[in-house]
Design an enzyme around this catalytic site. Sequence first.
Site, PDB file in Angstrom:
ATOM      1  N   GLY A  51      71.671  46.421  17.885  1.00  0.00           N
ATOM      2  CA  GLY A  51      71.753  45.502  16.513  1.00  0.00           C
ATOM      3  C   GLY A  51      72.923  44.855  16.235  1.00  0.00           C
ATOM      4  O   GLY A  51      74.021  45.238  17.094  1.00  0.00           O
ATOM      5  N   CYS A  78      72.520  50.401  23.112  1.00  0.00           N
ATOM      6  CA  CYS A  78      73.336  49.730  22.458  1.00  0.00           C
ATOM      7  C   CYS A  78      73.801  50.210  20.776  1.00  0.00           C
ATOM      8  O   CYS A  78      74.305  51.329  21.004  1.00  0.00           O
ATOM      9  CB  CYS A  78      73.051  48.117  22.431  1.00  0.00           C
ATOM     10  SG  CYS A  78      74.421  47.022  22.199  1.00  0.00           S
ATOM     11  N   TYR A  79      73.456  49.472  19.878  1.00  0.00           N
ATOM     12  CA  TYR A  79      73.775  50.285  18.686  1.00  0.00           C
ATOM     13  C   TYR A  79      73.115  51.539  18.479  1.00  0.00           C
ATOM     14  O   TYR A  79      73.608  52.375  18.123  1.00  0.00           O
ATOM     15  CB  TYR A  79      73.220  49.056  17.640  1.00  0.00           C
ATOM     16  CG  TYR A  79      73.503  49.614  16.157  1.00  0.00           C
ATOM     17  CD1 TYR A  79      74.813  49.394  15.608  1.00  0.00           C
ATOM     18  CD2 TYR A  79      72.484  50.033  15.344  1.00  0.00           C
ATOM     19  CE1 TYR A  79      75.082  49.626  14.446  1.00  0.00           C
ATOM     20  CE2 TYR A  79      72.862  50.378  13.974  1.00  0.00           C
ATOM     21  CZ  TYR A  79      74.186  50.196  13.319  1.00  0.00           C
ATOM     22  OH  TYR A  79      74.444  50.563  12.251  1.00  0.00           O
ATOM     23  N   HIS A 167      71.659  46.518  27.847  1.00  0.00           N
ATOM     24  CA  HIS A 167      70.355  46.275  27.719  1.00  0.00           C
ATOM     25  C   HIS A 167      69.442  46.399  28.715  1.00  0.00           C
ATOM     26  O   HIS A 167      69.137  45.379  29.496  1.00  0.00           O
ATOM     27  CB  HIS A 167      70.351  44.905  26.971  1.00  0.00           C
ATOM     28  CG  HIS A 167      70.857  44.870  25.683  1.00  0.00           C
ATOM     29  ND1 HIS A 167      70.297  45.127  24.515  1.00  0.00           N
ATOM     30  CD2 HIS A 167      72.141  44.634  25.381  1.00  0.00           C
ATOM     31  CE1 HIS A 167      70.884  44.941  23.448  1.00  0.00           C
ATOM     32  NE2 HIS A 167      72.191  44.813  23.766  1.00  0.00           N
ATOM     33  N   GLU A 169      66.380  46.101  28.819  1.00  0.00           N
ATOM     34  CA  GLU A 169      64.966  45.192  28.484  1.00  0.00           C
ATOM     35  C   GLU A 169      65.305  43.910  28.872  1.00  0.00           C
ATOM     36  O   GLU A 169      64.234  43.111  29.204  1.00  0.00           O
ATOM     37  CB  GLU A 169      64.756  45.402  27.181  1.00  0.00           C
ATOM     38  CG  GLU A 169      65.686  44.700  26.044  1.00  0.00           C
ATOM     39  CD  GLU A 169      67.043  45.522  25.723  1.00  0.00           C
ATOM     40  OE1 GLU A 169      67.141  46.680  26.255  1.00  0.00           O
ATOM     41  OE2 GLU A 169      67.268  45.290  24.478  1.00  0.00           O
ATOM     42  N   GLY A 223      40.888  24.534  18.922  1.00  0.00           N
ATOM     43  CA  GLY A 223      40.927  24.337  20.272  1.00  0.00           C
ATOM     44  C   GLY A 223      42.315  25.024  20.974  1.00  0.00           C
ATOM     45  O   GLY A 223      42.171  24.869  22.115  1.00  0.00           O
ATOM     46  N   GLY A 224      43.198  25.558  20.424  1.00  0.00           N
ATOM     47  CA  GLY A 224      44.086  26.111  20.836  1.00  0.00           C
ATOM     48  C   GLY A 224      43.907  27.746  21.182  1.00  0.00           C
ATOM     49  O   GLY A 224      42.623  28.259  20.887  1.00  0.00           O
ATOM     50  N   ILE A 225      44.449  28.352  22.079  1.00  0.00           N
ATOM     51  CA  ILE A 225      44.178  29.580  22.577  1.00  0.00           C
ATOM     52  C   ILE A 225      43.833  30.891  21.524  1.00  0.00           C
ATOM     53  O   ILE A 225      43.064  31.532  21.445  1.00  0.00           O
ATOM     54  CB  ILE A 225      45.241  30.160  23.561  1.00  0.00           C
ATOM     55  CG1 ILE A 225      44.408  31.415  24.331  1.00  0.00           C
ATOM     56  CG2 ILE A 225      46.445  30.327  23.068  1.00  0.00           C
ATOM     57  CD1 ILE A 225      45.519  31.863  25.538  1.00  0.00           C
ATOM     58  N   ASP A 226      44.762  30.748  20.567  1.00  0.00           N
ATOM     59  CA  ASP A 226      44.709  31.867  19.473  1.00  0.00           C
ATOM     60  C   ASP A 226      43.594  31.894  18.841  1.00  0.00           C
ATOM     61  O   ASP A 226      42.793  32.782  18.743  1.00  0.00           O
ATOM     62  CB  ASP A 226      45.876  31.923  18.583  1.00  0.00           C
ATOM     63  CG  ASP A 226      47.313  31.887  19.310  1.00  0.00           C
ATOM     64  OD1 ASP A 226      47.340  32.105  20.269  1.00  0.00           O
ATOM     65  OD2 ASP A 226      48.516  31.498  18.664  1.00  0.00           O
ATOM     66  N   LYS A 367      52.277  36.706  22.543  1.00  0.00           N
ATOM     67  CA  LYS A 367      51.449  35.563  23.303  1.00  0.00           C
ATOM     68  C   LYS A 367      50.786  35.748  24.652  1.00  0.00           C
ATOM     69  O   LYS A 367      49.788  35.516  24.962  1.00  0.00           O
ATOM     70  CB  LYS A 367      52.503  34.313  23.178  1.00  0.00           C
ATOM     71  CG  LYS A 367      51.612  32.930  23.345  1.00  0.00           C
ATOM     72  CD  LYS A 367      51.135  32.391  22.257  1.00  0.00           C
ATOM     73  CE  LYS A 367      50.541  31.073  22.475  1.00  0.00           C
ATOM     74  NZ  LYS A 367      49.819  30.631  21.301  1.00  0.00           N
TER      75      LYS A 367
END
Length: 511
Positions: A51, A78-79, A167, A169, A223-226, A367
Site C-alpha cells: 500500500g 511490502c506494507y 512484490h 506477484e 456482441g462483446g465477450i462479457d 477479464k
Amino acid sequence: KVVIVDYGSQFTQLIARRVREAGVYSEIHPCIVTAEEVKAMNPSAVILSGGPSSVGDEDAPTLDLGLLELGVPVLGICYGMQLLAHNMGGKLASSETREYGPADFKMTADCPLFADLNREESLRVWMSHGDQVKAVPPCFEIIGSTETLEVAAMACVEKNIYALQYHPEVHHSEGGDTMINNFLFKIAGITPDWTMSGFIDSVIKDCQETVGPEGNVVCGLSGGIDSTVVAVLLNKAIGHRLHCIFVDNGLMRQNEVEEVSSYLREHFDLNLTVVDARERFLSKLEGVEDPEKKRKIIGYEFIDVFDKEAARIENVKFLAQGTLYPDVIESISHKGPSAVIKSHHNVGGLPEDMELELIEPLRELFKDEVRKVAIELGMPDSVVWRHPFPGPGLAIRIIGEITDERLTILRKADKIVQNELTASGWYRKVWQGFAVLLPLKTVGVMGDDRTYENVIALRIVDSVDAMTADWARLPSELLEKISSRIINEVNGVNRVVYDISSKPPSTIEWE
Ligand code: XMP
C-alpha cells in the site's frame, strides 16, 4: 479460499490473479474489514497487500491483530510486512530514498516459502517501498536480504506468518510464483480447486436458485465477450426464460449483427430478439457532428429502445449484466463501510415499475477468466479475442456527420483492416485496430485522372487496460497491404494514413 486484505497497492489485483492462476479462489477485501468478518469467510490463508501509506502516518491503515489469531497462515507483502513488524514488536525506519525497481534478493535461511528454489542463487525481485524493517519482532527470523535491505523477508514459522518486502506477484520478480505457490500449497496445505468448469457449474446452480422456478430474466447483448458469456451461462441455467435483446443501432460493423445473432441462436439456442432500430438512430443523428452529442443521443435512444422491448416481456424479475470483479472491488476499496457500491448500469434506465433485481454472474471474475470461461463454453476465437468495440459504434469513428454513404465507406475499409490483422496473426497481438473516416477530401491520381476523395486513418494500438496506449509497430508490408487494398477496393477513398500518436496525450478513439 484466500482472503487478500487490500491496503491500496496498485498490485493487489495482481496478487488475487496469481492466487487464482494457481487454482485457488481468492477475494479482495478493503483494509477496513475486521478479523471477525474475515473469520466468517472461513479462509484457508490471509494475504496482507502492499500500500502507499507509511505505517507511522496519522491516518495510515492499521492491522486488526485478530487476523493473526485465525489459525491460518498469513503472508504480508511490502506494507503488509511493515504492519506485521510494527505490530508485533519489531522496528521500522523510513528510508531517505524510496527504493523502486529491481534488487538482488538472497535467501539467507531455510524456509518453506523457498521450497524448490536454489538458495545458492540470488533472485532478481521488484521493490517498491519507502519505509523498511530495521529489526524483526521477537518471534521472527530474517530469511532474506538484499544489498541495501538487511530485512528483505522475515518469518515466524511457529505462528505461520511470513513476510516479503518486495512484490512476488509482479511478473518480473524471479521466483515470485514459486513462493506464492509454496505459501498456498506447502504452508497453507490448500488443494487447488478453482477451475473454470467448476465455476460454470456453480454459477448455473446459483442462477437457478436465485431466479427460481418461474419468472423471466432480460439481458442486453452487445456482441462483446462479457454480455455473450452472461447470456450463454444464464441460458444454460434457465433456458428460454432468459430473453436476450440485441439493439441494432445501425452503427455496427459489416455483417456484425447477422453474424453474432445467427451464431448465438444456432450454437447456443439463445432466445434472442434483434430490434431493428437502425432508422431511428440514424435519423436522430442526422446533421449531428459533435462527438458528445452523438454519444448522448445514442445512449438515450438505446435505453428507450431497450426499455420498450423489455416491457413487452411478461413477468420479468431480473436484469442480467456483465459486471466484472475489477468494477466490484474498485468501488469498495478504501472507503468506509458505508460507501455505496456503484452498480454498473451498462443497460440501466428500465421503467421503475418493473423493479428489476440485478443478476451479475461474472462479478467474481477477472477479464482473463471470462475469456477462459468463454473457451470452456466452446466459443470461437472471434468472440473470445474480439477487440473492445465502443457502445456508440461507428458513429464515433466517422468524424463529422454520419450518412449512409459514409457508413458504407467506413464499413468496407474497416472490414479490410480486420481481415488483414487476422490473416497476418496481428489481431491477437494488438489491443484494438480499426479504421476512422475523416471529414476531409484530398487530391489523388488514379490512372490518368485526378481524384478528390476521402481519407481513412488507421488506428492500431497496444495497451493493457486502455488507460494508456501506444501505436502498434506493424510491419510496413502489412500497412502497405491494408493501404493498397482500401484504396483499390473501397470506392471514394484515395488516401490512407497511419496514426502514430500515443495515449496520453491522444485518445484511442478519434472522437
Ligand atoms: P479512449 O478513446 O478514451 O478509449 O482512449 C478507451 C477505450 O474505451 C473505448 N471507448 C468507449 N467505449 N463507449 C464505450 O462503450 C464510448 O463512448 C467509448 N469511447 C471510447 C475505446 O474503444 C477504448 O477501448
